[in-house]
Every structure is written in structure tokens, then in C-alpha cells.
Design an enzyme around this catalytic site. Structure first.
Site, short mmCIF file in Angstrom:
data_model
loop_
_atom_site.label_atom_id
_atom_site.label_comp_id
_atom_site.label_asym_id
_atom_site.label_seq_id
_atom_site.Cartn_x
_atom_site.Cartn_y
_atom_site.Cartn_z
NE ARG A 22 31.44 35.74 30.31
CZ ARG A 22 32.66 36.28 30.25
NH1 ARG A 22 32.82 37.50 29.80
NH2 ARG A 22 33.71 35.61 30.65
CD GLU A 64 35.59 32.44 35.39
OE1 GLU A 64 36.41 32.45 36.34
OE2 GLU A 64 35.88 32.84 34.25
CG ASN A 98 33.47 36.13 34.63
OD1 ASN A 98 34.67 36.02 34.79
ND2 ASN A 98 32.75 35.22 33.99
CB SER A 117 35.36 41.00 28.14
OG SER A 117 35.59 39.61 28.17
CE LYS A 136 37.97 31.51 38.84
NZ LYS A 136 38.23 32.95 38.66
CE LYS A 153 38.08 26.91 37.39
NZ LYS A 153 36.75 27.48 37.09
CD GLU A 182 37.78 36.28 37.67
OE1 GLU A 182 37.42 35.74 36.60
OE2 GLU A 182 37.41 35.89 38.78
N GLY A 183 40.71 36.33 33.73
CA GLY A 183 41.34 36.70 32.47
C GLY A 183 41.88 35.57 31.64
NE ARG A 214 34.08 32.75 27.03
CZ ARG A 214 34.48 32.97 28.28
NH1 ARG A 214 35.61 33.60 28.50
NH2 ARG A 214 33.76 32.57 29.29
#
Length: 539
Positions: free
Chosen positions: A193, A209, A211, A216, A374, A428, A432-433, A515
Site C-alpha cells: 500500500r 511511505e 508499506n 491493513s 524509511k 521519521k 510502522e504502525g 484515512r
């Protein structure tokens, strides 16, 4: 019932003048969100302070299609009716997550459910930028695959990070062991993603970024699109919005198909797909949607295991077959293992190594995982690095156009500028998350601390251009309570890639995730509690 509203940046000439003081501060929506001067460093993302200079005296005119819809102007009685129907729809269709107030909600399905946090109505988004994000998705798939094959590049690019970041160091150690035993991943599966924000001042779609592990919400994102389409149909005479302007979103179907085809390539009809999960997972229903489609559409069985359970129940047969709890595993799909907290003991690291040593198809392999860090994102933004992995000049130009400014902390001129103007940067780590990045004055303090200590800890971070997307009105619903707010949004485009030796079986865009979060929030994770799930309305 509706108040006409012109979306910020729509049908208006945005004049960027000295110090960016010429922006539309007469708008009350902007008075609480003053921005610093223009950041014009996308595209080639040159690693120099000049890339962050204000566009003094330069005029930019941006025009997009006019819209007249304002969710804050909808009649309150109609809003209450839509909210009620949205909550009913979410409950009946499985648009749910575990309730944080329930102790068992992250362990046992069907206990402590609440609707997923959502936006009541879709977010307006330019169709041209939507098409751009879809077009570049397969190119990023190919880029990840090619980067993952260059073991020397991965090890060298992350060598300084390894010295100061224990988590990345452990991942690199597993990668190095696979190099030593000449482990080949002939069948390679990526469920990715790529996340973007649309920078208002430059009108550029910039990548936040990429992923490569635990991408998810493929299940719930599809449901939000369906919910919004349903509401627009039901209340069309009041809202005046066309439900067909919400793009089709079949992320869960595409991801299930990719898992099935990978399982088929493994060629053991008695084998299973194993999903690696966290001990407590309140987002389990998103995962269950994916594996329900896999079971009902393709008759492929799956098992859920934590890394600790894999270590306790797993074994490697002489032919490389991974067996867990008596089941031969064809595909390992990670929805855990991306954060240090997923490895509380050596047991979890042993499980990760066992999986990597096996002939099971990994999603992702350790090399794919590292390709999504990253630091690798920052390395690829350097001049002439994309040319190392991609042949097509057209593809390179499309990817580079999406790059925001990215720099290493060993660039003293950029560090100096970030200390002086921390609001233009995001710091950064290799995590992740959600909830890990450093913003605002904290960037200055963190950089000054690193300079004072004079240690190599700076290798654990990168600096990235801070993107300033359009602020829009929205109605957000969390735990049954709605409120109006001004928000910014982040588009994530899913993509699936499957290759067996030289044969590319799947490579394409696979749906999307939108989002939305209040404009005062820095972080954007839904599961982490910062954002809500949304969909897009093309304009």
C-alpha cells in the site's frame, strides 16, 4: 438543506507571495492552521537546502473542478438520519473493530464489537490524481521487487542504521543469514500500500511511505466505499451527489485472489495460508474478511498464529516445508512482525528466522520488508538511484514525481535548516504502525540533542518534507458519536504483485484506503486512534 461551499483550493487562483502571506487567511478555516512558506522540493527531491526555499514573488495558479458540497451545511435532522442509518449498515455488514473498553475484544471474535471509526460522507478528491496513483502502483511493485533482489544495496544502505537501531539490526541479521545460505525466493508475493497526500500549494500528489508489510484495512476499506455509495443512493435527492463518483473498491477481493494464486503456485492442495497476528488484535475483522473471501471463493484454508505460537508449534522438514501445528504452510501473510513490540522475546525472532528459512511463500520476505523501510525510501530519492532499478525513463519520471523531499541526517545543511524551520520537516524512524514520527518544535529539540551528544543515533532517522494537504469540512463518527471538524486526508493505494521465477502472474492496483483525521493531528493511523476510515468522491 445545503449551503453552497467552495472546496479549499477549488476554482481559485492561489498566489504564493513573500513568506506565503498571500494565502487565503480571510477564511476562518485557515486562521487556526497557519502554514509556513512554500515547500517546493517534490519531483527530483534534490538533497539541498535550496529545495526548501520559499517561492518568493512566484505565482502559482491551481484550478480544479468546482464543487458546491459542504457536509457542515447539511440540515441537522438529515445528518442524524444518515448517522443512524450508517451505524445500522456498519453493524449489519461487518464494518466493525474490537472495542478498546472490552478486555477480550482483541482476543475472541464476536466479543466487544463497535463500528469502525468512519467519516459520514466521502471526501472530494481530484480524479486526475486518483488516476495517477493507480497508474504508478504497478511501477512501485516492480521497484520493490528489484530492490529486494539487490542484497548488497539493502545491506549497505542500512549499515549505519544497523549500528543504532536494534530492531533493524535484527532484521538485517536474518537477511544476511539468507544471503549466506544462498536462499532463493522463486515465488515472490507482495501485498503493498502506497500512501499519499495531495500538497495544496504545489498541487502534487506526494508519497508519504510505501508499506510492504501488514498493509491493513483491505477488508474494511471496501465496506466504507459501499456504505458511502449506499448513503448517496438513499439520500440522493437531498445531497445531490452521484454515487457512481465513488470508485469501485475491491481491495479484499484482489488481495484474496493474490493469496489464492500464490497458494496455487506452491502446488500443495493440502497446504494452508498462515496469517501471522499479534497476541491482541482489535482489527481482526479486517483480517477475517480477507480470509473469509479466500475460503468461500477459493476453498483455501487458513490458520492464525502468533510468532510465539509458530516458534512453539513449527518445524522445518528436510525438504524446506514449513509445518505449523501439523499443517503444511504454503503462504505466510504477516499482519504482525513490523514493530519491535511484536518481538518481546527470542522466541519471536526464532519464529521469524524459521519462516525465512522455509520454502513457504512469504508476504513479505525479509528482503521485501527491508525494501519498505524509511531509509531505503530516502536512498531511492537520491539522484540516479531509480535508474539502478528501473529501465523505463517514463516509469522513472512517474515515480520521481511522487517523491517528496527525503534526506539523511548526515546532510548537515538540511539538519541546520530543519533546526531553523522545523515546521517544514517530519523526522521519521524505521517504524510502522503510526505514532512514531516527530513533528514541529520536537524536530528541533531532537536534532539539537543528537548534535550535542555527537553519537551515530542520527542514522536511525530520516528527514522528510512535511506535506500540507487541503483542509476540508467533514463529519466524523467514532463510538456512535459524531462531530463536525476540519480535516485532512491521506490516500493509500493497494497493489498486488506475484512472480514465479521470470513469470509475472499479478502486477496491478488493487483498491484503495482513504484515512481522514482532524487537521490538528499529526499522526494518521486508524488502529492507533488518530484517524477514521473514509472513501473518495471523484471531482
Amino acid at each position: 438543506m445545503l449551503t453552497q461551499f467552495r472546496v479549499f483550493g477549488v476554482k481559485e487562483k492561489i498566489c504564493i507571495l513573500k513568506g506565503c502571506q498571500g494565502r487565503r487567511r480571510d477564511r476562518p478555516e485557515f486562521q487556526h492552521h497557519t502554514k509556513p512558506c512554500t515547500v517546493s522540493m517534490a519531483g527530483n527531491a534534490p538533497a539541498s537546502v535550496a529545495a526548501l526555499k520559499c517561492s518568493a514573488g512566484v505565482k502559482e495558479e491551481l484550478e480544479t473542478q468546482e464543487s458546491i458540497f459542504d457536509p457542515h451545511g447539511v440540515d441537522p435532522n438529515l445528518v442524524r438520519k444518515m448517522e443512524y442509518d450508517a451505524l445500522v449498515w456498519s453493524s449489519l455488514h461487518g464494518l466493525v473493530v474490537g472495542d478498546r473498553a472490552s478486555q477480550m475484544s482483541g482476543r475472541l471474535p464476536g466479543v466487544g464489537l463497535v463500528h469502525a471509526p468512519i467519516s459520514l460522507l466521502p471526501m472530494l478528491f481530484p480524479e486526475s490524481h486518483w488516476k495517477q496513483a493507480c497508474e504508478v502502483a504497478p511501477i512501485f511493485n516492480e521497484l520493490v521487487d528489484r530492490v529486494s533482489l539487490d542484497a548488497k544495496f539493502l545491506q549497505e544502505a542500512l549499515s549505519r542504521t544497523k549500528k543504532v537501531d536494534v530492531f533493524t539490526s535484527r532484521l538485517l541479521d536474518i537477511h544476511a543469514k539468507m544471503i549466506d545460505i544462498d536462499k532463493k525466493e522463486e515465488i515472490r508475493l507482495g501485498l503493498h500500500r502506497s500512501d499519499y497526500m495531495l500538497d495544496e500549494q504545489t498541487n502534487l500528489l506526494l508519497q508519504i511511505e510505501l508499506n510492504t508489510i501488514s498493509s491493513s484495512f483491505p477488508g474494511l476499506s471496501c465496506l466504507v466505499s459501499e456504505l458511502h455509495r449506499s448513503l448517496l443512493h438513499q439520500f440522493k435527492q437531498h445531497l445531490g451527489l452521484d454515487p457512481e463518483r465513488i470508485p469501485e473498491n475491491n481491495a479484499v477481493g484482489h488481495f484474496a485472489e493474490a493469496l489464492y494464486k500464490a497458494w496455487a503456485e506452491y502446488n500443495n492442495p493440502r497446504s494452508v495460508v498462515m496469517i501471522v497476528v499479534q497476541t491482541e488484535e482489535r482489527n481482526m475483522y479486517d483480517q477475517h474478511w480477507l480470509f473469509t473471501v479466500l475460503k468461500e471463493r477459493y476453498q483455501v484454508r487458513s490458520i492464525r498464529k502468533t510468532l510465539a505460537e509458530i516458534d512453539a508449534q513449527g518445524e522445518l522438514l528436510p525438504d524446506g516445508t514449513l509445518v505449523v501445528d501439523g499443517e503444511a504452510v504454503a503462504v505466510v501473510y504477516f499482519r504482525a512482525g513490523y514493530a519491535p513490540t511484536d518481538y518481546p522475546s527470542e522466541s519471536e525472532w526464532s519464529a521469524r528466522l524459521l519462516i525465512e528459512q522455509s520454502c513457504a511463500i512469504k508476504c513479505p520476505s525479509i528482503a521485501y520488508h527491508l525494501a519498505g523501510t524509511k531509509k531505503i525510501q530516502q536512498e531511492l530519492a537520491k539522484p540516479n538511484q531509480l535508474e539502478r532499478f528501473l529501465e523505463s525513463k517514463d516509469d522513472i519520471a512517474k515515480v520521481r514525481k511522487c517523491f517528496a523531499g527525503l534526506w539523511s541526517l548526515d546532510d548537515s545543511s538540511i539538519v541546520k535548516d530543519a533546526i531553523q524551520r522545523p515546521g517544514l520537516y517530519v523526522m521519521k524512524p524505521q517504524r510502522e504502525g503510526g505514532g512514531n514520527n516527530i513533528y514541529g518544535d520536537d524536530v528541533r529539540l531532537a536534532l539539537q540533542r543528537l548534535e550535542k551528544e555527537g553519537m551515530e543515533e542520527d542514522a536511525a532517522y530520516i528527514l522528510m518534507q512535511r506535506i500540507f494537504p487541503t483542509i476540508s469540512p467533514a463529519i466524523l463518527i467514532r463510538e456512535g458519536v459524531s462531530h463536525k471538524d476540519h480535516v485532512i486526508s491521506e490516500l493509500g493505494v493497494y497493489a498486488a504483485y506475484l512472480r514465479n521465477k521470470a513469470n509475472v502472474i499479478i502486477n496491478g492496483q488493487s483498491g484503495y484506503l482513504m484515512r481522514t483525521k482532524v487537521s490538528s493531528s499529526n499522526e494518521g493511523g486508524v488502529a492507533a486512534g488518530f484517524a477514521v476510515l473514509d472513501s473518495i468522491y471523484l471531482v
